[in-house]
Design a protein around this motif. Sequence first.
Motif, mmCIF file in Angstrom:
data_model
loop_
_atom_site.group_PDB
_atom_site.id
_atom_site.type_symbol
_atom_site.label_atom_id
_atom_site.label_comp_id
_atom_site.label_asym_id
_atom_site.label_seq_id
_atom_site.Cartn_x
_atom_site.Cartn_y
_atom_site.Cartn_z
ATOM 1 N N ALA A 74 0.783 -1.257 -0.009
ATOM 2 C CA ALA A 74 0.011 0.025 0.160
ATOM 3 C C ALA A 74 0.687 0.863 -0.213
ATOM 4 N N LYS A 75 2.120 1.312 0.860
ATOM 5 C CA LYS A 75 3.169 1.862 0.478
ATOM 6 C C LYS A 75 3.943 2.322 -0.115
ATOM 7 N N ASP A 76 3.812 1.465 -1.306
ATOM 8 C CA ASP A 76 4.577 1.330 -1.710
ATOM 9 C C ASP A 76 5.195 2.365 -2.909
ATOM 10 N N ILE A 77 6.017 2.646 -3.950
ATOM 11 C CA ILE A 77 6.221 3.636 -4.839
ATOM 12 C C ILE A 77 7.344 3.454 -6.013
ATOM 13 N N SER A 78 7.346 3.708 -6.795
ATOM 14 C CA SER A 78 8.483 3.698 -8.027
ATOM 15 C C SER A 78 10.177 3.550 -6.692
ATOM 16 N N TRP A 79 10.454 3.180 -7.341
ATOM 17 C CA TRP A 79 12.323 2.932 -7.698
ATOM 18 C C TRP A 79 12.470 4.817 -7.817
ATOM 19 N N TYR A 80 11.899 4.913 -9.083
ATOM 20 C CA TYR A 80 12.508 6.565 -9.163
ATOM 21 C C TYR A 80 11.907 7.850 -8.630
ATOM 22 N N GLN A 81 10.468 7.783 -7.923
ATOM 23 C CA GLN A 81 10.098 8.653 -6.947
ATOM 24 C C GLN A 81 10.190 8.549 -5.763
ATOM 25 N N HIS A 82 11.141 6.818 -5.200
ATOM 26 C CA HIS A 82 12.402 7.009 -4.039
ATOM 27 C C HIS A 82 13.492 7.708 -4.265
ATOM 28 N N ALA A 83 13.981 7.899 -5.001
ATOM 29 C CA ALA A 83 15.603 7.862 -4.905
ATOM 30 C C ALA A 83 14.811 9.737 -5.350
ATOM 31 N N ARG A 84 14.277 10.337 -6.165
ATOM 32 C CA ARG A 84 14.096 11.655 -5.861
ATOM 33 C C ARG A 84 14.181 11.984 -4.520
ATOM 34 N N ASN A 85 13.338 11.214 -3.484
ATOM 35 C CA ASN A 85 12.776 11.871 -2.097
ATOM 36 C C ASN A 85 14.164 12.006 -1.499
ATOM 37 N N TYR A 86 15.028 10.868 -1.792
ATOM 38 C CA TYR A 86 15.892 10.609 -1.076
ATOM 39 C C TYR A 86 16.954 11.327 -1.243
ATOM 40 N N ALA A 153 9.004 11.206 -18.311
ATOM 41 C CA ALA A 153 7.800 10.516 -18.040
ATOM 42 C C ALA A 153 8.467 9.127 -18.343
ATOM 43 N N TRP A 154 9.399 8.851 -19.070
ATOM 44 C CA TRP A 154 8.689 6.927 -19.558
ATOM 45 C C TRP A 154 10.068 6.653 -18.351
ATOM 46 N N VAL A 155 11.211 7.178 -17.983
ATOM 47 C CA VAL A 155 11.659 6.202 -16.800
ATOM 48 C C VAL A 155 10.351 5.802 -15.649
ATOM 49 N N GLU A 156 9.961 7.194 -14.770
ATOM 50 C CA GLU A 156 8.751 7.157 -14.309
ATOM 51 C C GLU A 156 8.037 6.103 -14.289
ATOM 52 N N ARG A 157 7.519 5.147 -15.551
ATOM 53 C CA ARG A 157 5.829 4.754 -16.091
ATOM 54 C C ARG A 157 6.642 3.599 -16.162
ATOM 55 N N LYS A 158 8.550 3.658 -16.579
ATOM 56 C CA LYS A 158 9.059 2.005 -16.663
ATOM 57 C C LYS A 158 9.297 2.127 -15.171
ATOM 58 N N SER A 159 10.233 2.396 -14.301
ATOM 59 C CA SER A 159 10.706 2.465 -13.555
ATOM 60 C C SER A 159 9.922 1.454 -12.363
ATOM 61 N N VAL A 160 10.644 0.364 -11.733
ATOM 62 C CA VAL A 160 10.175 -1.110 -10.930
ATOM 63 C C VAL A 160 9.493 -0.116 -9.381
ATOM 64 N N PRO A 161 9.008 -1.038 -9.345
ATOM 65 C CA PRO A 161 8.321 -0.634 -7.744
ATOM 66 C C PRO A 161 9.494 -0.957 -6.741
#
Length: 461
Positions: A74-86, A153-161
């Motif tokens: 339920a909390k999961d986000i894409s690696w791309y989003q987590h990397a930006r948060n980090y 946008a492509w990276v956001e779509r393709k990034s793994v959870p």
Amino acid sequence: MTEWSYTVRIWSIRKRPYRKPYQLRWQVGTRPHSESFLTLGLAESRRAQFITATREGEPWDVDSGLPKSMVQKAKDISWYQHARNYVEMKWDHSPASTRRNLAEAMATVTLALVKDTKGMGDKRAVRRSLYTWAFNVNRWKEEPPEEVAAHLAWVERKSVPTSQLSDRMLVRRALDACARRLDGKTSSGSVIARKRAIFHQALGIAVDAELLGENPMAALKWKAPERVEEEVDPEAVPDPAQAAALLAAVGRQGDRGRHLAAFFGCLYYAGARPGELVGIRLQDFDLPRRGWGLVRLRESRARSGSSWTDTGEAHDRRGLKHRTRKTVRHVPIPPELVAMLRWHVTLYGTHADGRLFRTARGGMVQESGYGEVWANARQEALSPSEQESKLAKRPYDLRHAAVSTWLSSGVEPQLVAQRAGHSVAVLFRVYAKFLKGGDEAANAKISARLNQHRAGAPARV
């Protein structure tokens, strides 16, 4: 803080006269929970998931009433989003050079952690978009160019959870990417170690955010490929005669060369890093008329680029490398450098803020400027065969020459490390070949001491 419990009771599904008639009830610890479904099949599917979780011994979240795997999903986000948060979390507390390192590492890893490469643009361009836009917090308020926006946008779509990073083979893929340059060649040892450390920390933050159960890198048996040696190559280091010839040639490169002669002199005679000299002031020196002087190195102004600093200036102002902000490194300087600096002050004076070295317009000296002067001096001072070799290829090799000269002169390694701004461990690793070169001198000293003992011993009868 999340409260977990292993005490779970799941009741049978009951039917009620409501819009969603099928209700599943269960209890975690002492807290009751329920969920309603439109069809019996959906209710039975959720009940089966719950029963499976209890059989597998998962802990349950008392507040949400869900097993840990579902909480994480339920909390999961894409690696791309987590990397930006980090990167955003680290940004305010990091100097510009560290920000660049974070962006470089996250761009490398994120491009490796995609589901597939279908529809990807040019790999170099996508990675550049990640580096300069996705992981540069200073640019998040700007509207990216159309091509960059398409790449992101492509990276956001393709990034793994992020949760998929529990798969060690996926982590291995990212580490392999850290060990390679874009041209496929193996990265240097320092680059591999830096990217691996940043990736490891980002995974640790994912654990703290409950996106991962544990850091998968801890149990992963991954060894970096054969790395480029970190030791200084003796072939690149000029000897005292060659260094003197190069410094003299610098002074013959017009007015800019004469202005930079003392700058290069500080690299060689004081073992300073270029960034430590960019903002150095006259009051940082003791320059007696005779004998040795002293320089107090207080800060570094490495050029990181205006987009990475908080001030918008190209040079980031910070403390000495790997030292606290207030650390001052005291380095004695020989009469040769004292004379060069006194001549420099007499001829050029100082900037209004006290800086010794500056461009014709009063700005900070830059690598492109002093690099060009150095290249011309090298052509003048070295033979054709030496020019084709690694010898003094970079101005930084003068610093290596300084440290190697100190070592070969018999100065204790602890003192050399202190003057160079290294730890002793780094000194032994980086200048290992020069330390080995002192074996003969060390052996001669030991023999002399032993012979002295024998000479003083009484003769046996």
